[in-house]
Design an enzyme around this catalytic site. Sequence first.
Site, short mmCIF file in Angstrom:
data_model
loop_
_atom_site.label_atom_id
_atom_site.label_comp_id
_atom_site.label_asym_id
_atom_site.label_seq_id
_atom_site.Cartn_x
_atom_site.Cartn_y
_atom_site.Cartn_z
N ALA A 14 7.74 4.05 14.19
CA ALA A 14 7.53 4.78 15.43
C ALA A 14 6.57 4.06 16.37
O ALA A 14 6.56 4.33 17.58
CB ALA A 14 7.01 6.18 15.13
N ARG A 18 8.97 -4.91 12.66
CA ARG A 18 8.75 -6.23 12.05
C ARG A 18 10.08 -6.80 11.61
O ARG A 18 11.01 -6.06 11.28
CB ARG A 18 7.88 -6.14 10.79
N GLY A 82 14.33 8.52 11.70
CA GLY A 82 15.54 9.33 11.67
C GLY A 82 15.83 10.05 12.97
O GLY A 82 15.12 9.89 13.98
N ASP A 242 14.21 4.91 7.22
CA ASP A 242 13.04 4.21 6.67
C ASP A 242 12.47 4.91 5.45
O ASP A 242 11.98 4.25 4.52
CB ASP A 242 11.97 3.98 7.75
N THR A 243 12.55 6.25 5.40
CA THR A 243 12.03 6.94 4.22
C THR A 243 12.91 6.69 3.01
O THR A 243 12.41 6.55 1.88
CB THR A 243 11.91 8.45 4.49
N THR A 265 3.23 7.04 9.97
CA THR A 265 3.07 8.01 11.06
C THR A 265 3.34 9.42 10.54
O THR A 265 2.65 10.37 10.89
CB THR A 265 4.00 7.67 12.23
N ASN A 302 8.37 17.06 5.52
CA ASN A 302 7.71 16.26 6.55
C ASN A 302 6.32 16.83 6.82
O ASN A 302 6.19 18.00 7.20
CB ASN A 302 8.51 16.31 7.86
N GLY A 413 2.49 1.94 4.63
CA GLY A 413 1.21 1.48 5.17
C GLY A 413 0.04 2.38 4.82
O GLY A 413 -1.09 1.90 4.61
#
Length: 497
Positions: A14, A18, A82, A242-243, A265, A302, A413
């Site tokens: 978000a 990379r 998403g 990504d999750t 995030t 979430n 991260g």
Amino acid sequence: MAKRLQLLGFDYGASNGRAILGTLEDGKLTIQEMHRFPNEPVQMGDRFYWDFPRLYAEMRRGLLKCAQAGVEPDSIGIDTWGVDFGLLDENGRLLGNPIHYRDKMTDNAMEKAFRIMPKEQIFEHTGLAFMKFNTLYQLLALKEQNDAALKNAKTLLHIPDLFIYYLTGVKASEYSIVSTGQMSDPRTRGWSPEILSAFGIPREICQPVHESGKVRGPLLPALCEEFGFKKAPLVVAGAQHDTAAAVASVPAAKGSRFAYISSGTWSLLGAETEKPVVSRGVMDANYTNEGGVCGTTRVLKNIMGMWIIQECRRNWLKQGDCEDFAALAALAEKETPFRSLFDPDDDRFMPQGDMPARIAEYCRETDQPVPVTRPQFARAIYESLALKYRWAINRLERDILGEKIDCLHIVGGGSNNVLLNRMTASSIDRPVLAGPGEGTAIGNLLMQAMALGAIRDLDELREVVRNSFEVRAFQPEKDADWDAAYAKFLRVTGLED
């Protein structure tokens, strides 16, 4: 797994993106960052957009840097956040920049949706948590506004599938990313005909859905020529959410009973199951059934995550210099414990803006001391997150899984935040295993390897992760009364345990 593979993963978060080069050889993966770039959404008039053309240009720049380094990857994979999507016209051209999930257009969309189909029925068909930014509510809002792009759309593609279309010319949808939108059935792992019909979403704009880890096609000849690739890399639709990629990278041993947090995030906290859990307990706790790799389901919640401290620091930087996140955590550790607590998922913390002022407002409303210094704000944020994780794990064990969780894996991260890891272990009173920090990119890369036949299954994938990356263990500490803090947290948030 004898063949040496070079795998290129584009990981779009978000706030930044990379290009990560992975080399898989002899059962170990090494990674190298080839390109990094900011992801800066743009407010234009009354709309908040992703700058898709620039994000695609950064992808091309990442490919160019590989070519300049003499690297010709065997495959390319993409993961993103998403729910968001692009619309294409009859000629395959993009009908405007994709709208950001934090745009205000969906503020009342869920309530309107429940008048079309009751909440319980939507959940029965989709098994998904109710978040106002889900793809379903975005489309409903666009329909209500008689949006020209939607009226003229012939194709809907979620963001990673949109990138792949521009790399291959192939239109298709991958399940892990589709499953975030509240338009798919977790049992069939495809579009829900009941949802599409009830909300008037044209079936023809929705592309065929396939499982994670499928070769979509070769890189377009024009792009191969542009970058001087002698052999076209295969573009893989791996774990495109990504999750899903991050959870694939969890270095858990086969048979272990674990929960996970993909920490960035957002904090996505949940468990991996063989089948979806579409139950009243899941709905009441606002958990969700999203697509995992290799036929698994990610039953998760979430939680707002690092967004709150990121927004605080963005606000402080506007006022002048500000410590980096590591320095803020070090200062926060010296502050008085449990002085100010709040629910990270209160609606006021969703939009961009003056986050410190919103935390202060929450504390005044709940008769708590208001944080004044930056370390006090940081301490309040990290303690509140650790306590919300405890609440979420309690619900997961009692109302959803019906069994005890032995440990919590944190990847992404946020796993590098030692203070929050320590707090979390103490809050949940069980071990926390942190790492790898590049979990999303690693899952992306290794799902490409699986698509190419170099990895057999999820157990072997996780064995590669354990062999390749460090995992740090954090044990519960007894130097603070987390039980009393949790009782206070429940009181000031109004949450029921």
